[in-house]
Design a protein around this motif. Sequence first.
Motif, PDB file in Angstrom:
ATOM      1  N   ILE A  18       1.280   3.622  -8.069  1.00  0.00           N
ATOM      2  CA  ILE A  18       0.945   4.422  -6.883  1.00  0.00           C
ATOM      3  C   ILE A  18      -0.570   4.527  -6.735  1.00  0.00           C
ATOM      4  N   ASN A  19      -1.277   4.779  -7.819  1.00  0.00           N
ATOM      5  CA  ASN A  19      -2.742   4.868  -7.759  1.00  0.00           C
ATOM      6  C   ASN A  19      -3.367   3.551  -7.314  1.00  0.00           C
TER       7      ASN A  19
ATOM      8  N   GLY B 193       0.853  -1.171   0.000  1.00  0.00           N
ATOM      9  CA  GLY B 193       0.000   0.000   0.000  1.00  0.00           C
ATOM     10  C   GLY B 193       0.894   1.227   0.000  1.00  0.00           C
ATOM     11  N   LEU B 194       0.298   2.377   0.015  1.00  0.00           N
ATOM     12  CA  LEU B 194       1.042   3.628   0.053  1.00  0.00           C
ATOM     13  C   LEU B 194       1.709   3.778   1.408  1.00  0.00           C
TER      14      LEU B 194
ATOM     15  N   LYS C 222       5.835   9.981   0.093  1.00  0.00           N
ATOM     16  CA  LYS C 222       4.990   8.834  -0.225  1.00  0.00           C
ATOM     17  C   LYS C 222       5.777   7.891  -1.122  1.00  0.00           C
TER      18      LYS C 222
ATOM     19  N   ASN D 261      -5.790  -1.736   1.403  1.00  0.00           N
ATOM     20  CA  ASN D 261      -6.101  -1.498   2.807  1.00  0.00           C
ATOM     21  C   ASN D 261      -5.516  -2.663   3.597  1.00  0.00           C
TER      22      ASN D 261
ATOM     23  N   LYS E  86      -2.863   2.998  -3.550  1.00  0.00           N
ATOM     24  CA  LYS E  86      -3.764   3.780  -2.696  1.00  0.00           C
ATOM     25  C   LYS E  86      -4.988   2.979  -2.305  1.00  0.00           C
TER      26      LYS E  86
END
Length: 87
Positions: free
Chosen positions: A70-71, A13-14, A21, A77, A74
């Motif tokens: 990266i997108n 994840g990020l 980031k 979770n 995001k």
Amino acid sequence: MGRDEELRMTYSGLLMKDGEKMVRVSFERGKKAYAEGIIPRGVIEKSSGFSKEEIEMLTIYLQDNATDIINRAKGVNFLNEWIGRKE
């Protein structure tokens, strides 16, 4: 190409490191070849079982696809993934 030769990419994840980031990306081929990189810097930090040319190609892939990865990161979770729950 056999199943042991398929290239698999996974990503975190990020993450935040030093106020920046980032996403950690792993490439695996079979049971012995791996490469670990980081974006947005687009560099492979460590690897084993890949040739120099293959590492160069993975580096280019990271650099060319950093925004997309990266997108996607995001949307990861950690807690939901860990307990196996879908959003």
